[in-house]
Design a protein around this motif. Structure first.
Motif, short mmCIF file in Angstrom:
data_model
loop_
_atom_site.label_atom_id
_atom_site.label_comp_id
_atom_site.label_asym_id
_atom_site.label_seq_id
_atom_site.Cartn_x
_atom_site.Cartn_y
_atom_site.Cartn_z
N GLY A 126 0.81 -1.21 0.00
CA GLY A 126 0.00 0.00 0.00
C GLY A 126 0.84 1.25 0.00
O GLY A 126 0.55 2.22 -0.72
N LYS A 127 1.92 1.23 0.80
CA LYS A 127 2.82 2.38 0.85
C LYS A 127 3.43 2.64 -0.53
O LYS A 127 3.55 3.80 -0.96
N ILE A 173 8.04 1.84 -9.18
CA ILE A 173 8.27 1.38 -7.81
C ILE A 173 9.74 1.59 -7.43
O ILE A 173 10.05 2.08 -6.34
N GLY A 174 10.64 1.22 -8.33
CA GLY A 174 12.06 1.37 -8.05
C GLY A 174 12.47 2.81 -7.81
O GLY A 174 13.20 3.11 -6.87
N VAL A 175 12.00 3.72 -8.64
CA VAL A 175 12.34 5.14 -8.46
C VAL A 175 11.75 5.65 -7.15
O VAL A 175 12.42 6.36 -6.40
N VAL A 222 12.00 6.26 -0.02
CA VAL A 222 11.96 5.25 1.05
C VAL A 222 13.35 5.17 1.68
O VAL A 222 14.28 4.65 1.08
N ASP A 223 13.44 5.69 2.89
CA ASP A 223 14.74 5.79 3.56
C ASP A 223 15.29 4.46 4.05
O ASP A 223 16.50 4.30 4.17
N PRO A 269 20.94 -0.29 -3.69
CA PRO A 269 21.19 -1.56 -4.38
C PRO A 269 20.06 -2.58 -4.17
O PRO A 269 19.76 -3.37 -5.07
N VAL A 270 19.42 -2.55 -3.01
CA VAL A 270 18.32 -3.47 -2.74
C VAL A 270 17.13 -3.12 -3.63
O VAL A 270 16.51 -4.00 -4.24
N ALA A 271 16.80 -1.85 -3.73
CA ALA A 271 15.68 -1.42 -4.58
C ALA A 271 15.90 -1.84 -6.02
O ALA A 271 14.98 -2.34 -6.69
N ILE A 272 17.12 -1.66 -6.50
CA ILE A 272 17.44 -2.01 -7.88
C ILE A 272 17.37 -3.53 -8.07
O ILE A 272 16.76 -4.02 -9.03
N THR A 273 18.01 -4.27 -7.18
CA THR A 273 18.03 -5.73 -7.29
C THR A 273 16.62 -6.32 -7.26
O THR A 273 16.29 -7.21 -8.05
N GLU A 274 15.78 -5.82 -6.38
CA GLU A 274 14.41 -6.31 -6.30
C GLU A 274 13.65 -6.06 -7.60
O GLU A 274 12.93 -6.93 -8.09
N ALA A 275 13.80 -4.86 -8.16
CA ALA A 275 13.12 -4.54 -9.43
C ALA A 275 13.64 -5.43 -10.55
O ALA A 275 12.86 -5.94 -11.37
N VAL A 276 14.93 -5.64 -10.60
CA VAL A 276 15.53 -6.48 -11.65
C VAL A 276 15.05 -7.93 -11.52
O VAL A 276 14.72 -8.58 -12.52
N GLU A 277 15.00 -8.45 -10.30
CA GLU A 277 14.55 -9.83 -10.10
C GLU A 277 13.08 -10.01 -10.49
O GLU A 277 12.72 -11.02 -11.10
N LEU A 278 12.26 -9.04 -10.18
CA LEU A 278 10.86 -9.12 -10.60
C LEU A 278 10.75 -9.02 -12.12
O LEU A 278 9.95 -9.72 -12.74
N ALA A 279 11.57 -8.19 -12.73
CA ALA A 279 11.58 -8.09 -14.20
C ALA A 279 11.99 -9.43 -14.81
O ALA A 279 11.44 -9.86 -15.82
#
Length: 139
Positions: A46-47, A85-87, A93-94, A99-109
């Motif tokens: 939701g956030k 979401i990644g941006v 999101v502090d 690197p976590v945000a990027i990795t998560e987006a890449v893995e979902l892609a």
């Protein structure tokens, strides 16, 4: 699958549904929170949807500036949602490291989109991450 990974996937589902139905993301989010026939909407999902909806214009502007060869409207919907979401995670999101945000987006892609999508998502988010500290200072 970790809780935040599931939440990112759920947020992506809501953003995707929002575009497919041509409804506002917050409208779809509210509907998903009220239905019993769908997986529950985790707090973090939701956030993410709320954050993307709030900052959509700026997020899309940044994606457009750093996406090579594609306008935001011409991107596959899954890639567009993942980039949004990644941006949002990179800039607003502090408690999520870049690197976590990027990795998560890449893995979902990798699991949800085209063969070229992981590299593309990584490239766009990597460029934005390179200037994220400067961008955060101007928000």
């Amino acid at each position: 699958m970790r809780a935040r990974t599931k939440a990112r996937k759920r947020a992506l589902d809501i953003l995707f549904e929002s575009e497919a139905r041509e409804e506002a993301p917050l409208t779809v989010l509210a509907a998903r929170r009220q239905t019993d026939d769908a997986p529950p909407v985790q707090e973090y999902a939701g956030k993410l949807v709320e954050g993307v909806a709030t900052h959509l214009e700026r997020i899309d502007q940044l994606i457009a500036e750093h996406a090579e060869g594609w306008s935001v409207d011409r991107m596959p919907a899954v890639d567009r949602g993942l980039l949004r979401i990644g941006v949002y995670e990179l800039l607003w999101v502090d408690d999520v490291d870049d690197p976590v945000a990027i990795t998560e987006a890449v893995e979902l892609a990798r699991t949800l989109s085209t063969d070229d999508s992981p590299r593309y998502v990584n490239g766009v988010l990597g460029q934005i991450s390179d200037i994220a500290e400067h961008l955060r200072a101007t928000l």
